[in-house]
Design an enzyme around this catalytic site. Structure first.
Site, PDB file in Angstrom:
ATOM      1  N   LYS A 178      32.828  45.147  48.043  1.00  0.00           N
ATOM      2  CA  LYS A 178      31.989  44.584  46.977  1.00  0.00           C
ATOM      3  C   LYS A 178      32.518  43.197  46.603  1.00  0.00           C
ATOM      4  CE  LYS A 178      31.955  44.546  42.567  1.00  0.00           C
ATOM      5  NZ  LYS A 178      31.421  43.169  42.391  1.00  0.00           N
ATOM      6  N   GLU A 253      45.880  42.316  43.415  1.00  0.00           N
ATOM      7  CA  GLU A 253      46.244  40.887  43.428  1.00  0.00           C
ATOM      8  C   GLU A 253      45.616  40.285  42.184  1.00  0.00           C
ATOM      9  OE1 GLU A 253      48.037  39.471  45.780  1.00  0.00           O
ATOM     10  OE2 GLU A 253      48.004  41.021  47.313  1.00  0.00           O
ATOM     11  N   CYS A 287      44.337  31.510  41.591  1.00  0.00           N
ATOM     12  CA  CYS A 287      45.208  32.476  40.912  1.00  0.00           C
ATOM     13  C   CYS A 287      46.632  31.959  40.799  1.00  0.00           C
ATOM     14  CB  CYS A 287      45.185  33.794  41.663  1.00  0.00           C
ATOM     15  SG  CYS A 287      45.435  33.562  43.421  1.00  0.00           S
ATOM     16  N   GLU A 387      46.029  32.709  31.075  1.00  0.00           N
ATOM     17  CA  GLU A 387      45.434  32.099  32.265  1.00  0.00           C
ATOM     18  C   GLU A 387      44.114  31.431  31.883  1.00  0.00           C
ATOM     19  OE1 GLU A 387      43.745  34.729  35.297  1.00  0.00           O
ATOM     20  OE2 GLU A 387      44.788  33.533  36.801  1.00  0.00           O
TER      21      GLU A 387
END
Ligand code: NAD
Length: 497
Positions: A178, A253, A287, A387
Protein backbone atom coordinates in the site's frame (compact mmCIF):
# COMPACT_ATOMS: atom_id res chain seq x y z
CA UNK A 1 -9.29 10.32 -16.88
CA UNK A 2 -9.03 6.53 -16.40
CA UNK A 3 -9.32 5.27 -12.87
CA UNK A 4 -6.17 3.62 -11.51
CA UNK A 5 -7.11 0.32 -9.92
CA UNK A 6 -5.88 -2.12 -7.34
CA UNK A 7 -3.83 -5.08 -8.61
CA UNK A 8 -4.98 -8.22 -6.82
CA UNK A 9 -4.23 -11.81 -7.81
CA UNK A 10 -2.93 -10.67 -11.18
CA UNK A 11 -6.06 -8.65 -12.02
CA UNK A 12 -6.72 -4.90 -12.10
CA UNK A 13 -9.77 -4.29 -9.91
CA UNK A 14 -11.75 -1.25 -8.78
CA UNK A 15 -12.25 -0.83 -5.03
CA UNK A 16 -15.07 -3.16 -3.94
CA UNK A 17 -17.05 -0.15 -2.71
CA UNK A 18 -16.48 1.63 -6.04
CA UNK A 19 -14.98 4.60 -4.17
CA UNK A 20 -12.29 6.74 -5.81
CA UNK A 21 -10.12 9.66 -4.80
CA UNK A 22 -8.40 12.31 -6.89
CA UNK A 23 -4.67 12.94 -6.86
CA UNK A 24 -3.36 16.49 -7.02
CA UNK A 25 -0.22 18.02 -8.49
CA UNK A 26 1.22 20.07 -5.61
CA UNK A 27 3.05 22.31 -8.10
CA UNK A 28 -0.17 23.84 -9.39
CA UNK A 29 -3.10 22.30 -7.53
CA UNK A 30 -4.43 20.50 -10.64
CA UNK A 31 -5.94 17.02 -10.50
CA UNK A 32 -3.61 14.57 -12.27
CA UNK A 33 -5.21 11.23 -11.53
CA UNK A 34 -8.14 9.33 -10.08
CA UNK A 35 -7.44 6.19 -8.12
CA UNK A 36 -9.33 3.46 -6.28
CA UNK A 37 -10.04 4.41 -2.67
CA UNK A 38 -9.93 1.03 -0.98
CA UNK A 39 -11.02 -0.10 2.44
CA UNK A 40 -10.41 -3.13 4.67
CA UNK A 41 -12.44 -5.40 2.34
CA UNK A 42 -10.03 -4.74 -0.52
CA UNK A 43 -7.07 -5.31 1.79
CA UNK A 44 -8.56 -8.63 2.93
CA UNK A 45 -8.96 -9.68 -0.70
CA UNK A 46 -5.33 -8.81 -1.41
CA UNK A 47 -4.14 -10.64 1.71
CA UNK A 48 -6.11 -13.73 0.68
CA UNK A 49 -4.51 -13.62 -2.79
CA UNK A 50 -1.03 -13.36 -1.29
CA UNK A 51 -1.79 -16.13 1.21
CA UNK A 52 -2.99 -18.46 -1.51
CA UNK A 53 -0.01 -17.63 -3.70
CA UNK A 54 2.43 -18.29 -0.86
CA UNK A 55 0.94 -21.20 1.08
CA UNK A 56 -1.28 -22.65 -1.65
CA UNK A 57 0.35 -22.48 -5.05
CA UNK A 58 3.82 -21.74 -3.66
CA UNK A 59 5.21 -21.05 -7.13
CA UNK A 60 7.25 -17.97 -6.20
CA UNK A 61 8.70 -19.27 -2.94
CA UNK A 62 9.69 -22.57 -4.57
CA UNK A 63 11.37 -20.82 -7.49
CA UNK A 64 15.13 -20.88 -6.93
CA UNK A 65 17.10 -17.68 -6.30
CA UNK A 66 18.61 -17.34 -9.79
CA UNK A 67 15.18 -17.75 -11.40
CA UNK A 68 13.66 -15.08 -9.16
CA UNK A 69 16.69 -12.92 -9.92
CA UNK A 70 15.88 -13.12 -13.65
CA UNK A 71 12.46 -11.62 -12.94
CA UNK A 72 13.96 -8.86 -10.79
CA UNK A 73 16.45 -8.02 -13.52
CA UNK A 74 13.63 -7.87 -16.06
CA UNK A 75 11.82 -5.46 -13.72
CA UNK A 76 14.96 -3.30 -13.42
CA UNK A 77 15.32 -3.21 -17.22
CA UNK A 78 11.73 -2.09 -17.66
CA UNK A 79 12.10 0.61 -15.01
CA UNK A 80 15.12 1.89 -16.89
CA UNK A 81 13.31 1.76 -20.22
CA UNK A 82 10.47 3.84 -18.78
CA UNK A 83 12.65 6.07 -16.61
CA UNK A 84 11.57 9.40 -18.09
CA UNK A 85 7.89 8.57 -17.74
CA UNK A 86 8.24 7.28 -14.16
CA UNK A 87 10.29 10.33 -13.15
CA UNK A 88 7.67 12.64 -14.61
CA UNK A 89 4.93 10.85 -12.65
CA UNK A 90 6.80 11.18 -9.33
CA UNK A 91 7.54 14.82 -10.12
CA UNK A 92 3.88 15.57 -10.88
CA UNK A 93 2.65 13.62 -7.87
CA UNK A 94 5.22 14.73 -5.28
CA UNK A 95 6.33 18.17 -6.48
CA UNK A 96 10.08 17.46 -6.45
CA UNK A 97 12.43 18.74 -9.20
CA UNK A 98 12.44 16.45 -12.24
CA UNK A 99 16.17 15.70 -12.01
CA UNK A 100 15.72 14.49 -8.42
CA UNK A 101 12.79 12.30 -9.50
CA UNK A 102 14.94 10.94 -12.30
CA UNK A 103 17.72 10.08 -9.84
CA UNK A 104 15.12 8.21 -7.73
CA UNK A 105 14.13 6.11 -10.75
CA UNK A 106 17.76 5.21 -11.49
CA UNK A 107 18.19 4.23 -7.82
CA UNK A 108 15.03 2.12 -7.97
CA UNK A 109 16.29 0.16 -11.00
CA UNK A 110 19.66 -0.30 -9.30
CA UNK A 111 17.93 -1.56 -6.15
CA UNK A 112 16.12 -4.33 -8.07
CA UNK A 113 19.43 -5.25 -9.72
CA UNK A 114 21.22 -5.29 -6.36
CA UNK A 115 18.75 -7.73 -4.81
CA UNK A 116 18.77 -9.86 -7.96
CA UNK A 117 22.50 -10.27 -7.39
CA UNK A 118 22.23 -10.83 -3.68
CA UNK A 119 19.63 -13.58 -3.89
CA UNK A 120 22.08 -15.59 -6.06
CA UNK A 121 24.70 -15.49 -3.29
CA UNK A 122 25.06 -18.37 -0.82
CA UNK A 123 22.39 -18.13 1.87
CA UNK A 124 22.69 -19.67 5.30
CA UNK A 125 25.61 -21.54 6.87
CA UNK A 126 27.09 -24.96 7.64
CA UNK A 127 28.12 -25.84 11.20
CA UNK A 128 30.67 -28.27 12.60
CA UNK A 129 28.83 -30.11 15.35
CA UNK A 130 29.17 -33.16 17.51
CA UNK A 131 26.70 -34.60 19.93
CA UNK A 132 26.29 -37.40 22.46
CA UNK A 133 24.00 -39.09 19.93
CA UNK A 134 26.77 -39.53 17.40
CA UNK A 135 27.97 -37.74 14.27
CA UNK A 136 25.69 -34.96 13.04
CA UNK A 137 25.74 -32.39 10.30
CA UNK A 138 23.98 -29.05 10.85
CA UNK A 139 23.17 -26.27 8.46
CA UNK A 140 20.85 -23.28 8.34
CA UNK A 141 18.81 -22.05 5.41
CA UNK A 142 17.06 -18.75 4.78
CA UNK A 143 13.38 -19.02 3.95
CA UNK A 144 10.84 -16.33 3.13
CA UNK A 145 8.70 -15.09 6.02
CA UNK A 146 5.42 -15.64 4.12
CA UNK A 147 2.79 -12.97 3.48
CA UNK A 148 4.37 -9.54 3.88
CA UNK A 149 2.49 -6.23 4.01
CA UNK A 150 4.46 -3.17 2.94
CA UNK A 151 3.37 0.43 3.59
CA UNK A 152 5.23 3.53 2.38
CA UNK A 153 5.09 7.35 2.64
CA UNK A 154 4.94 10.06 -0.02
CA UNK A 155 8.42 11.62 -0.04
CA UNK A 156 10.12 9.19 -2.44
CA UNK A 157 7.14 7.40 -3.98
CA UNK A 158 8.87 4.95 -6.35
CA UNK A 159 12.06 4.58 -4.33
CA UNK A 160 10.41 3.82 -0.97
CA UNK A 161 8.23 1.24 -2.76
CA UNK A 162 11.35 -0.34 -4.25
CA UNK A 163 13.27 -0.43 -0.98
CA UNK A 164 10.58 -2.79 0.32
CA UNK A 165 9.36 -4.60 -2.80
CA UNK A 166 12.79 -5.58 -4.19
CA UNK A 167 14.12 -7.39 -1.10
CA UNK A 168 10.79 -8.89 -0.01
CA UNK A 169 10.20 -10.38 -3.47
CA UNK A 170 13.85 -11.42 -3.82
CA UNK A 171 13.48 -13.42 -0.60
CA UNK A 172 10.50 -15.32 -2.05
CA UNK A 173 7.63 -13.74 -0.11
CA UNK A 174 4.20 -12.88 -1.46
CA UNK A 175 3.29 -9.29 -0.70
CA UNK A 176 0.54 -6.73 -0.35
CA UNK A 177 1.77 -3.21 -0.98
CA UNK A 178 0.00 0.00 0.00
CA UNK A 179 1.65 3.22 -1.17
CA UNK A 180 0.84 6.60 0.33
CA UNK A 181 -2.63 7.77 -0.71
CA UNK A 182 -0.99 11.11 -1.57
CA UNK A 183 1.46 9.77 -4.21
CA UNK A 184 0.28 6.41 -5.60
CA UNK A 185 0.77 6.94 -9.35
CA UNK A 186 4.27 5.53 -9.93
CA UNK A 187 3.38 2.45 -7.86
CA UNK A 188 0.57 1.66 -10.32
CA UNK A 189 3.11 1.75 -13.16
CA UNK A 190 5.55 -0.40 -11.19
CA UNK A 191 2.83 -3.02 -10.82
CA UNK A 192 2.14 -2.78 -14.56
CA UNK A 193 5.78 -3.75 -14.97
CA UNK A 194 5.34 -6.67 -12.54
CA UNK A 195 2.39 -7.78 -14.66
CA UNK A 196 4.40 -7.52 -17.90
CA UNK A 197 7.34 -9.56 -16.64
CA UNK A 198 4.92 -12.27 -15.52
CA UNK A 199 5.19 -12.43 -11.74
CA UNK A 200 2.91 -15.33 -10.77
CA UNK A 201 -0.62 -14.16 -9.89
CA UNK A 202 -0.97 -13.19 -6.22
CA UNK A 203 2.80 -12.79 -5.69
CA UNK A 204 2.60 -8.98 -5.57
CA UNK A 205 -0.67 -7.22 -4.82
CA UNK A 206 -1.38 -3.50 -4.81
CA UNK A 207 -4.00 -1.80 -2.65
CA UNK A 208 -4.62 1.94 -3.10
CA UNK A 209 -6.16 3.87 -0.25
CA UNK A 210 -5.65 5.70 3.01
CA UNK A 211 -3.89 4.37 6.09
CA UNK A 212 -6.87 4.11 8.44
CA UNK A 213 -9.20 2.69 5.72
CA UNK A 214 -6.95 0.33 3.74
CA UNK A 215 -3.65 0.15 5.64
CA UNK A 216 -4.80 -0.69 9.13
CA UNK A 217 -6.18 -4.10 8.14
CA UNK A 218 -2.72 -5.06 6.90
CA UNK A 219 -1.38 -4.53 10.43
CA UNK A 220 -4.32 -6.27 12.11
CA UNK A 221 -4.76 -9.34 9.91
CA UNK A 222 -3.69 -12.68 11.32
CA UNK A 223 -3.05 -13.86 7.77
CA UNK A 224 -0.17 -11.41 7.40
CA UNK A 225 3.15 -12.79 8.69
CA UNK A 226 5.12 -9.56 8.56
CA UNK A 227 4.49 -5.86 8.17
CA UNK A 228 7.13 -3.34 7.22
CA UNK A 229 6.33 0.32 7.36
CA UNK A 230 8.04 3.57 6.48
CA UNK A 231 6.37 6.72 7.76
CA UNK A 232 5.82 8.80 10.84
CA UNK A 233 6.65 7.62 14.35
CA UNK A 234 3.02 8.08 15.44
CA UNK A 235 1.73 5.79 12.68
CA UNK A 236 4.54 3.33 13.44
CA UNK A 237 3.30 3.07 17.02
CA UNK A 238 -0.27 2.43 15.83
CA UNK A 239 0.92 -0.26 13.42
CA UNK A 240 3.15 -1.97 15.98
CA UNK A 241 0.31 -2.22 18.49
CA UNK A 242 -2.16 -3.45 15.86
CA UNK A 243 0.34 -6.12 14.82
CA UNK A 244 0.57 -7.89 18.19
CA UNK A 245 -2.56 -10.01 17.61
CA UNK A 246 -0.65 -12.72 15.75
CA UNK A 247 2.83 -11.52 16.76
CA UNK A 248 3.66 -10.81 13.15
CA UNK A 249 7.17 -9.62 12.46
CA UNK A 250 7.35 -5.80 12.35
CA UNK A 251 9.86 -3.50 10.66
CA UNK A 252 9.60 0.27 11.22
CA UNK A 253 11.46 3.06 9.42
CA UNK A 254 10.23 6.21 11.14
CA UNK A 255 10.84 9.90 11.57
CA UNK A 256 13.85 11.84 12.73
CA UNK A 257 15.28 15.11 14.01
CA UNK A 258 18.82 14.52 12.97
CA UNK A 259 21.84 16.52 14.17
CA UNK A 260 24.41 17.93 11.77
CA UNK A 261 27.45 18.74 13.94
CA UNK A 262 29.91 21.26 12.48
CA UNK A 263 33.23 21.99 14.17
CA UNK A 264 35.16 25.23 13.60
CA UNK A 265 37.97 23.37 11.77
CA UNK A 266 35.61 22.06 9.06
CA UNK A 267 35.91 23.15 5.46
CA UNK A 268 33.39 25.99 5.52
CA UNK A 269 32.19 25.92 1.91
CA UNK A 270 31.92 22.13 1.93
CA UNK A 271 30.02 22.09 5.22
CA UNK A 272 27.61 24.76 3.97
CA UNK A 273 26.87 22.91 0.75
CA UNK A 274 26.35 19.57 2.49
CA UNK A 275 24.18 21.25 5.11
CA UNK A 276 21.99 22.54 2.27
CA UNK A 277 21.78 19.06 0.75
CA UNK A 278 21.03 17.81 4.26
CA UNK A 279 18.01 19.97 4.85
CA UNK A 280 16.76 21.43 1.55
CA UNK A 281 17.08 18.42 -0.76
CA UNK A 282 13.65 17.05 -1.72
CA UNK A 283 12.13 20.19 -0.09
CA UNK A 284 13.42 18.93 3.25
CA UNK A 285 10.90 16.09 3.06
CA UNK A 286 13.56 13.56 3.97
CA UNK A 287 13.39 11.36 7.06
CA UNK A 288 17.13 11.77 7.63
CA UNK A 289 17.13 15.56 7.05
CA UNK A 290 19.84 17.39 8.98
CA UNK A 291 17.23 19.65 10.52
CA UNK A 292 19.30 20.53 13.59
CA UNK A 293 22.58 22.24 12.80
CA UNK A 294 24.88 22.25 15.82
CA UNK A 295 27.78 24.54 15.01
CA UNK A 296 30.82 25.44 17.14
CA UNK A 297 30.30 28.89 18.62
CA UNK A 298 33.39 30.50 17.07
CA UNK A 299 32.24 29.55 13.53
CA UNK A 300 28.53 30.23 13.98
CA UNK A 301 28.15 33.77 12.60
CA UNK A 302 30.25 33.06 9.53
CA UNK A 303 28.52 29.74 8.92
CA UNK A 304 24.98 31.06 9.27
CA UNK A 305 25.71 34.10 7.08
CA UNK A 306 27.05 31.88 4.28
CA UNK A 307 24.24 29.33 4.63
CA UNK A 308 21.66 32.11 4.41
CA UNK A 309 23.38 33.60 1.37
CA UNK A 310 23.24 30.23 -0.39
CA UNK A 311 19.67 29.49 0.75
CA UNK A 312 18.46 32.89 -0.49
CA UNK A 313 20.01 32.18 -3.88
CA UNK A 314 18.13 28.87 -4.31
CA UNK A 315 15.60 28.77 -7.12
CA UNK A 316 12.12 27.61 -6.17
CA UNK A 317 9.68 26.47 -8.81
CA UNK A 318 7.65 23.94 -10.72
CA UNK A 319 9.44 20.58 -10.80
CA UNK A 320 9.45 20.32 -14.59
CA UNK A 321 11.70 23.39 -14.81
CA UNK A 322 14.30 21.80 -12.55
CA UNK A 323 14.52 24.42 -9.83
CA UNK A 324 16.76 23.89 -6.78
CA UNK A 325 13.63 23.21 -4.75
CA UNK A 326 10.14 22.11 -5.80
CA UNK A 327 6.72 22.06 -4.14
CA UNK A 328 5.73 20.71 -0.74
CA UNK A 329 3.73 17.53 -1.33
CA UNK A 330 0.24 18.70 -0.34
CA UNK A 331 -1.76 21.59 1.08
CA UNK A 332 -1.97 19.67 4.38
CA UNK A 333 1.81 19.35 4.59
CA UNK A 334 2.21 23.01 3.55
CA UNK A 335 0.01 24.09 6.48
CA UNK A 336 1.97 21.82 8.80
CA UNK A 337 5.32 23.33 7.75
CA UNK A 338 4.00 26.91 8.00
CA UNK A 339 2.60 26.06 11.44
CA UNK A 340 6.05 24.92 12.62
CA UNK A 341 7.56 28.15 11.27
CA UNK A 342 5.02 30.32 13.11
CA UNK A 343 5.59 28.45 16.38
CA UNK A 344 9.35 28.86 16.08
CA UNK A 345 8.89 32.63 15.64
CA UNK A 346 6.53 32.79 18.61
CA UNK A 347 8.90 30.79 20.79
CA UNK A 348 11.74 33.26 20.14
CA UNK A 349 13.93 31.66 17.47
CA UNK A 350 15.61 34.25 15.20
CA UNK A 351 14.39 34.02 11.62
CA UNK A 352 17.44 34.42 9.36
CA UNK A 353 15.83 33.76 5.99
CA UNK A 354 12.70 32.31 4.41
CA UNK A 355 9.95 31.73 6.90
CA UNK A 356 7.02 32.03 4.51
CA UNK A 357 5.10 30.54 1.64
CA UNK A 358 6.51 31.32 -1.80
CA UNK A 359 3.97 32.43 -4.39
CA UNK A 360 5.92 34.25 -7.07
CA UNK A 361 5.26 33.67 -10.77
CA UNK A 362 4.56 30.03 -11.64
CA UNK A 363 4.41 29.16 -7.93
CA UNK A 364 1.23 31.14 -7.27
CA UNK A 365 -1.08 28.12 -7.32
CA UNK A 366 1.26 25.54 -5.82
CA UNK A 367 2.46 24.71 -2.31
CA UNK A 368 5.92 26.24 -2.05
CA UNK A 369 7.93 27.33 0.99
CA UNK A 370 11.13 29.39 0.97
CA UNK A 371 14.19 27.68 2.49
CA UNK A 372 14.10 28.71 6.11
CA UNK A 373 16.84 29.10 8.71
CA UNK A 374 16.22 29.77 12.40
CA UNK A 375 19.16 30.89 14.55
CA UNK A 376 19.54 31.12 18.33
CA UNK A 377 17.39 28.05 18.89
CA UNK A 378 17.22 26.47 22.32
CA UNK A 379 16.52 22.92 23.34
CA UNK A 380 13.04 23.67 24.70
CA UNK A 381 11.77 25.00 21.37
CA UNK A 382 9.48 22.81 19.27
CA UNK A 383 11.62 23.59 16.22
CA UNK A 384 14.48 21.74 17.92
CA UNK A 385 12.35 18.87 19.19
CA UNK A 386 9.76 18.10 16.48
CA UNK A 387 10.15 16.78 12.98
CA UNK A 388 9.05 19.42 10.44
CA UNK A 389 9.50 17.44 7.22
CA UNK A 390 10.01 20.60 5.20
CA UNK A 391 12.83 23.03 4.26
CA UNK A 392 13.37 24.40 7.76
CA UNK A 393 16.52 24.17 9.86
CA UNK A 394 17.22 25.12 13.49
CA UNK A 395 20.72 26.33 14.40
CA UNK A 396 22.23 25.90 17.88
CA UNK A 397 25.79 26.39 19.10
CA UNK A 398 28.17 24.37 21.26
CA UNK A 399 31.59 25.07 22.82
CA UNK A 400 33.08 21.62 23.45
CA UNK A 401 33.01 18.21 21.81
CA UNK A 402 31.23 16.72 24.82
CA UNK A 403 28.55 19.40 24.63
CA UNK A 404 28.10 18.76 20.91
CA UNK A 405 27.57 15.04 21.50
CA UNK A 406 25.12 15.64 24.36
CA UNK A 407 23.10 18.06 22.23
CA UNK A 408 23.16 15.71 19.23
CA UNK A 409 21.70 12.90 21.33
CA UNK A 410 19.12 15.05 23.11
CA UNK A 411 16.20 13.75 21.03
CA UNK A 412 13.88 10.77 21.18
CA UNK A 413 14.80 10.05 17.55
CA UNK A 414 17.89 8.26 16.27
CA UNK A 415 17.70 7.97 12.51
CA UNK A 416 20.73 9.89 11.29
CA UNK A 417 23.48 12.39 12.06
CA UNK A 418 26.63 13.90 10.62
CA UNK A 419 29.89 15.43 11.75
CA UNK A 420 32.05 17.94 9.87
CA UNK A 421 35.68 18.41 10.96
CA UNK A 422 39.18 18.20 9.50
CA UNK A 423 40.31 16.20 12.56
CA UNK A 424 39.93 12.55 11.55
CA UNK A 425 40.17 11.15 15.07
CA UNK A 426 37.51 13.54 16.33
CA UNK A 427 35.25 12.69 13.39
CA UNK A 428 35.33 9.00 14.34
CA UNK A 429 34.94 9.69 18.08
CA UNK A 430 31.87 11.87 17.58
CA UNK A 431 30.35 9.58 14.97
CA UNK A 432 30.65 6.66 17.43
CA UNK A 433 28.91 8.63 20.16
CA UNK A 434 25.93 9.69 18.03
CA UNK A 435 23.04 7.35 18.79
CA UNK A 436 21.70 6.97 15.27
CA UNK A 437 21.45 4.22 12.66
CA UNK A 438 22.90 6.22 9.76
CA UNK A 439 25.85 8.61 10.12
CA UNK A 440 27.98 10.67 7.76
CA UNK A 441 31.42 12.25 8.10
CA UNK A 442 32.04 15.40 6.04
CA UNK A 443 28.98 14.77 3.89
CA UNK A 444 25.21 14.51 4.38
CA UNK A 445 22.53 12.22 2.93
CA UNK A 446 24.31 9.92 0.43
CA UNK A 447 22.58 6.53 0.59
CA UNK A 448 23.56 3.27 -1.07
CA UNK A 449 21.67 0.11 -1.96
CA UNK A 450 24.58 -1.87 -0.51
CA UNK A 451 24.46 -0.30 2.98
CA UNK A 452 21.79 -0.96 5.65
CA UNK A 453 19.41 1.90 6.41
CA UNK A 454 17.33 2.37 9.56
CA UNK A 455 17.00 3.99 12.93
CA UNK A 456 17.79 3.75 16.63
CA UNK A 457 15.40 4.80 19.40
CA UNK A 458 12.04 6.15 18.20
CA UNK A 459 13.18 6.20 14.58
CA UNK A 460 12.27 2.53 14.46
CA UNK A 461 13.80 -0.92 14.12
CA UNK A 462 14.70 -3.25 11.32
CA UNK A 463 16.74 -2.28 8.28
CA UNK A 464 16.08 -1.49 4.65
CA UNK A 465 18.76 -2.07 2.00
CA UNK A 466 21.98 -4.05 2.07
CA UNK A 467 22.26 -7.67 3.14
CA UNK A 468 20.32 -6.80 6.31
CA UNK A 469 17.47 -5.55 4.10
CA UNK A 470 17.15 -9.01 2.51
CA UNK A 471 17.44 -10.78 5.85
CA UNK A 472 14.54 -8.74 7.24
CA UNK A 473 12.30 -10.67 4.87
CA UNK A 474 13.80 -14.05 5.67
CA UNK A 475 13.59 -16.44 8.57
CA UNK A 476 16.24 -18.95 9.37
CA UNK A 477 15.59 -22.67 9.55
CA UNK A 478 18.02 -25.00 11.27
CA UNK A 479 18.47 -28.44 9.68
CA UNK A 480 20.24 -31.23 11.60
CA UNK A 481 21.17 -34.47 9.88
CA UNK A 482 22.13 -37.67 11.66
CA UNK A 483 25.11 -39.08 9.78
CA UNK A 484 24.76 -42.58 11.26
CA UNK A 485 21.10 -43.58 10.91
CA UNK A 486 19.90 -46.43 13.11
CA UNK A 487 19.58 -47.19 16.79
CA UNK A 488 21.76 -45.01 19.03
CA UNK A 489 21.05 -47.03 22.15
CA UNK A 490 20.32 -44.02 24.37
CA UNK A 491 17.74 -45.76 26.59
CA UNK A 492 19.67 -48.98 26.70
CA UNK A 493 22.70 -47.12 28.03
CA UNK A 494 20.54 -45.38 30.63
CA UNK A 495 19.15 -48.74 31.80
CA UNK A 496 22.67 -50.14 32.22
CA UNK A 497 23.85 -47.17 34.33
P1 NAD B 1 2.39 8.71 7.62
O1 NAD B 1 2.81 7.95 8.82
O2 NAD B 1 1.28 9.67 7.75
O3 NAD B 1 1.94 7.71 6.46
C1 NAD B 1 2.81 6.73 5.94
C2 NAD B 1 2.00 5.60 5.36
O4 NAD B 1 1.27 4.98 6.41
C3 NAD B 1 0.96 6.02 4.32
O5 NAD B 1 0.91 5.04 3.31
C4 NAD B 1 -0.33 6.02 5.12
O6 NAD B 1 -1.47 5.81 4.34
C5 NAD B 1 -0.10 4.86 6.06
N1 NAD B 1 -0.89 4.86 7.29
C6 NAD B 1 -1.33 5.93 8.01
N2 NAD B 1 -2.05 5.50 9.08
C7 NAD B 1 -2.05 4.15 9.05
C8 NAD B 1 -2.61 3.12 9.88
N3 NAD B 1 -3.31 3.40 10.97
N4 NAD B 1 -2.40 1.84 9.54
C9 NAD B 1 -1.68 1.52 8.45
N5 NAD B 1 -1.14 2.43 7.62
C10 NAD B 1 -1.30 3.74 7.92
O7 NAD B 1 3.70 9.40 7.05
P2 NAD B 1 3.82 10.37 5.79
O8 NAD B 1 3.28 11.71 6.19
O9 NAD B 1 3.31 9.70 4.57
O10 NAD B 1 5.41 10.43 5.64
C11 NAD B 1 6.21 11.26 6.39
C12 NAD B 1 6.87 10.49 7.53
O11 NAD B 1 7.59 9.37 7.04
C13 NAD B 1 7.89 11.32 8.27
O12 NAD B 1 7.75 11.17 9.66
C14 NAD B 1 9.22 10.74 7.82
O13 NAD B 1 10.27 10.92 8.71
C15 NAD B 1 8.88 9.31 7.62
N6 NAD B 1 9.84 8.65 6.71
C16 NAD B 1 10.77 7.80 7.25
C17 NAD B 1 11.71 7.19 6.42
C18 NAD B 1 12.79 6.26 6.99
O14 NAD B 1 13.43 5.57 6.23
N7 NAD B 1 12.98 6.21 8.28
C19 NAD B 1 11.68 7.43 5.05
C20 NAD B 1 10.72 8.29 4.54
C21 NAD B 1 9.79 8.89 5.40
Amino acid sequence: MDIKKNYINGQWQAALSGATRSITNPGNGEVIGIVADSNADDSRLAIAAAKNAFYGKGEWRRMNGPKRAEMLLAIADKIRARADELALLDMLDNGKPLREARADVDDAAACFRYYAGLVCQPQGGVYEVSDGFGPMHSYSMHEPVGVCALITPWNYPLLMATWKLAPSLAAGNCVVFKPSEVTPLSAVELFRIFDEVGLPAGTANLVLGTGPQAGHELALSHDVDMITFTGSTRTGQIIASAAVGNLKKVGLELGGKSPNVIFADADLEGAVEWAMIGVFFNQGEVCSAGSRILVEESLKDKFVARLAERANAMTIGYGLNNPDMGAIVSSTQLEKVLGHIERAKQQGATLVCGGERYTEGECAKGYFVRPTIFDNCTKEMDIVREEVFGPVVAVQTFRTEAEAVAMANDTPYGLAGAVFTSDGARALRVMKEIRAGVTWINCYNPTFNEAPWGGYKMSGYGRDLGVNGLQEYQQVKQVNINLKPGVVGWYENKAND
